[in-house]
Design a protein around this motif. Structure first.
Motif, PDB file in Angstrom:
ATOM      1  N   GLY A 140       0.764  -1.316   0.078  1.00  0.00           N
ATOM      2  CA  GLY A 140      -0.133   0.023  -0.155  1.00  0.00           C
ATOM      3  C   GLY A 140       0.669   1.396   0.153  1.00  0.00           C
ATOM      4  O   GLY A 140       0.330   2.463   0.360  1.00  0.00           O
ATOM      5  N   THR A 141       2.202   1.217  -0.148  1.00  0.00           N
ATOM      6  CA  THR A 141       3.050   2.562  -0.578  1.00  0.00           C
ATOM      7  C   THR A 141       3.148   2.747  -1.655  1.00  0.00           C
ATOM      8  O   THR A 141       2.929   1.784  -2.700  1.00  0.00           O
ATOM      9  CB  THR A 141       4.219   2.113   0.512  1.00  0.00           C
ATOM     10  OG1 THR A 141       4.960   1.196  -0.197  1.00  0.00           O
ATOM     11  CG2 THR A 141       4.032   1.738   1.861  1.00  0.00           C
ATOM     12  N   SER A 142       3.799   3.921  -1.932  1.00  0.00           N
ATOM     13  CA  SER A 142       4.105   4.378  -3.445  1.00  0.00           C
ATOM     14  C   SER A 142       5.719   4.222  -3.620  1.00  0.00           C
ATOM     15  O   SER A 142       6.375   4.299  -2.695  1.00  0.00           O
ATOM     16  CB  SER A 142       3.781   5.810  -3.558  1.00  0.00           C
ATOM     17  OG  SER A 142       2.513   6.139  -3.663  1.00  0.00           O
ATOM     18  N   GLU A 143       5.975   3.694  -4.810  1.00  0.00           N
ATOM     19  CA  GLU A 143       7.220   3.735  -5.218  1.00  0.00           C
ATOM     20  C   GLU A 143       7.461   4.444  -6.499  1.00  0.00           C
ATOM     21  O   GLU A 143       6.435   4.004  -7.584  1.00  0.00           O
ATOM     22  CB  GLU A 143       7.623   2.025  -5.782  1.00  0.00           C
ATOM     23  CG  GLU A 143       8.951   1.859  -6.241  1.00  0.00           C
ATOM     24  CD  GLU A 143       9.218   0.452  -6.998  1.00  0.00           C
ATOM     25  OE1 GLU A 143       9.676  -0.384  -6.218  1.00  0.00           O
ATOM     26  OE2 GLU A 143       8.889   0.776  -8.030  1.00  0.00           O
ATOM     27  N   TYR A 144       8.470   5.447  -6.741  1.00  0.00           N
ATOM     28  CA  TYR A 144       9.050   6.320  -7.637  1.00  0.00           C
ATOM     29  C   TYR A 144       9.910   5.930  -8.496  1.00  0.00           C
ATOM     30  O   TYR A 144      11.092   5.343  -8.064  1.00  0.00           O
ATOM     31  CB  TYR A 144       8.948   7.672  -7.094  1.00  0.00           C
ATOM     32  CG  TYR A 144       7.643   8.335  -6.487  1.00  0.00           C
ATOM     33  CD1 TYR A 144       7.309   8.054  -4.986  1.00  0.00           C
ATOM     34  CD2 TYR A 144       6.957   9.032  -7.168  1.00  0.00           C
ATOM     35  CE1 TYR A 144       6.511   8.494  -4.201  1.00  0.00           C
ATOM     36  CE2 TYR A 144       5.629   9.601  -6.250  1.00  0.00           C
ATOM     37  CZ  TYR A 144       5.654   9.388  -4.858  1.00  0.00           C
ATOM     38  OH  TYR A 144       4.654   9.806  -4.253  1.00  0.00           O
TER      39      TYR A 144
END
Ligand SMILES: Nc1ncnc2c1ncn2[C@@H]1O[C@H](COP(=O)(O)OP(=O)(O)OP(=O)(O)O)[C@@H](O)[C@H]1O
Ligand SMILES: Nc1ncnc2c1ncn2[C@@H]1O[C@H](COP(=O)(O)OP(=O)(O)OP(=O)(O)O)[C@@H](O)[C@H]1O
Ligand SMILES: [Mg+2]
Ligand SMILES: [Mg+2]
Lengths: 164, 169, 164, 169
Positions: free
Chosen positions: D111-115
């Protein structure tokens, strides 16, 4: 007080699904969508809230906030017409309710209004979309007369013209 | 019953007197370019039924009176200088038993409302009661959808929805 | 901080009127409307607010709340495009900005976009109105594939077709 | 610069991978029936630029992942039971000097963001800085107009307008 509320709630939740189906039925989805009204607290309905769920045809979500703009408008109209059917007021005035609707939904709303307009219920509808206003019996054209800086009104009876 | 005709005099963008005959049409469509006065017509119908001016995009009743408003600098010719000081809206409503009701609401020069039924001055309470008999529940307003409001009807809070159903019951 | 703000304000208030005129000009009103940005407090501009006034062609009111739905949309677009011109981002994404516009205003917005779309500024516009989307260079059609319960995409280059 | 292509994988109503090639078009129009996924496409573009999920009609990032959602009662066939657990959006952006930037944002199973920039993982700060160089100011968002928001731009309060001008300065 509670009895009156229950009578209203029973009636409206009884018709909401049929109204929504009538507004969302199409050749592709003859069944239409489904809609329900549920009381959040069984025992004291007028204290708690009432939750409205509408599911467009062949979609799977029940949450209202996931609906698109046009889907929300159709769900809203179903609710409006259902609430109205309990103590029907003699007329409706609707101002550009079709703004978010695609042509297919505009057509469905026009058909619904045409079917339900009559001596029991009069519709006065403001619209910019041909798909809706050409279905009216009477057309009221409003324009601005620049000379005198005023709005002006023209009326036309559409019934004397063949169906566009 | 049905709305047969609407008459506006110096109401919003309608200068002097204008009349719309709906005849016996049960589906009337109002069309026209942006800014021509369509929503002002709906405001007129809402106003004559007793809806408060705050719901009609105005802060006070006086805002609803036609203003020719001369822009700063333009010279004021004698005909234009008399700004309208009062306005009214009248609707002719035919009851299901055939009787004709003329409902008129006037904004007086002092900025108050005057209500008339068939040309007789009445109180706002009596005016409202007459409409209630026709099932015109202005408080519920479930038959008036103002521009831009339709979508939020579907996403209103459960409390609001329960209140709306309570008023119509 | 104050200098930066002033530079932005000077630029934007310098172009707002021309942008609004470009969006509201027509054969009937070749001059278009007029629009201004004024600072509420001369001395500390970033502390106070900035008031926006727009007056459609041949209208006389300056109050924004008296504008109609369509008039407000046109005023909003003029403000948006003016603010953008200060530090232009490379693209815009606009979702059904034409919902409240009549056909004449849709046409004016389409002309404005066509004129300003280019290598410096790309427009991605979601619309239900022919009067706007047929002016695009590339058309992205989205539909729902019921079989797999998913949105699907089709693209079409409009430049290879004669102007509709 | 210009947006050349957008690739979505299990993002909102887009199941599996979809790609839109805009080519060198400077005016692209997105059309389709109500509920087909047009605004979800705009959400995808906003998402990959770093806009928070609360602006994308969702409460948490997980809501943005494609859900086939089996209705209560339908039997779950083996192919459908694997709900997507991650999603990504990738845009190909051509800078004015001709370099190609591939910006990718992924929602991970936790549920986290990866850029990622050109397939190299970066921090959200660095990702944002790269966009700022291209004048893509996500905080100002004055280049994204979500559905239903256009009118209120004209009637926002003087304080809000002054804030907006301050962010762009
Ligand atoms: N008291 C008043 N006197 C004169 N003109 C007024 C008054 N109040 C409002 N107006 C004018 O009425 C116009 C708005 O009319 P209205 O909102 O009815 O337009 P509309 O036809 O609904 O347009 P749209 O299609 O954009 O919604 C404004 O331009 C405003 O200048
Ligand atoms: N996580 C998700 N998984 C699958 N479908 C989703 C998800 N989130 C939203 N949807 C679906 O996306 C649909 C809405 O799509 P969207 O808002 O893009 O429509 P639209 O094309 O913009 O329509 P309109 O023209 O009415 O604005 C809803 O019906 C909803 O069921
Ligand atoms: Mg209007
Ligand atoms: Mg949408």
């Amino acid at each position: 007080r509670c009895d009156k509320f229950n009578a209203a709630f029973e009636h409206i939740s009884g018709v909401i699904d049929a109204t929504y189906k009538e507004l969302t039925r199409s050749d592709a989805f003859p069944l239409g969508g489904s809609a329900t009204l549920t009381v959040e607290d069984e025992h004291e309905p007028y204290l708690e809230g009432i939750k409205y769920h509408a599911m467009p045809p062949m979609k799977r979500f029940r949450e209202m906030e996931l609906l698109s703009g046009g889907e929300k408008t159709m769900a809203a109209l179903a609710l409006l017409f259902s609430i109205h059917s309990f103590h029907p007021s003699p007329f409706f005035v609707l101002d550009e309710i079709d703004a978010a609707l695609d042509n297919a939904n505009v057509q469905r709303v026009a058909n619904y209004i045409r079917k339900h307009a009559g001596s029991k219920c009069q519709f006065i509808v403001i619209s910019l979309k041909r798909g809706l206003y050409t279905h009216g019996e009477c057309l009221v054209g409003i324009y601005r007369d620049q000379e005198v800086n005023s709005s002006k009104i023209l009326t036309m009876d559409l019934r004397s013209y063949p169906d566009t | 019953g049905t709305l047969k005709a609407i008459e506006l005099c110096n109401f919003k963008s309608y200068r002097d007197t204008h009349r719309v005959d709906l005849g016996d049409s049960s589906f009337s469509a109002i069309i026209g370019p942006n800014g021509s006065g369509k929503s002002n017509m709906m405001d007129a119908i809402s106003f004559v039924l007793g809806v408060r001016s705050s719901q009609l995009r105005s802060t006070q009743l006086k805002d609803l009176i036609y203003r020719g408003r001369i822009m700063r600098g333009e010279e004021v010719s004698s005909t234009q200088s008399q700004e309208a000081t009062s306005a009214y809206v009248l609707v002719e409503y035919e009851k299901s038993n055939g009787d004709l009701l003329k409902l008129k609401r006037t904004i007086t020069p002092s900025g108050t409302s005057e209500y008339r039924i068939n040309n007789k001055v009445t109180s706002s309470g009596e005016y409202n009661a007459t409409m209630k008999k026709e099932n015109i529940l202005v408080k519920a307003r479930n038959f008036l959808v103002f521009q831009g409001d339709v979508e939020q009807i579907a996403s209103q809070s459960p409390q609001d929805l329960s209140k709306l159903i309570e008023i119509t019951s």
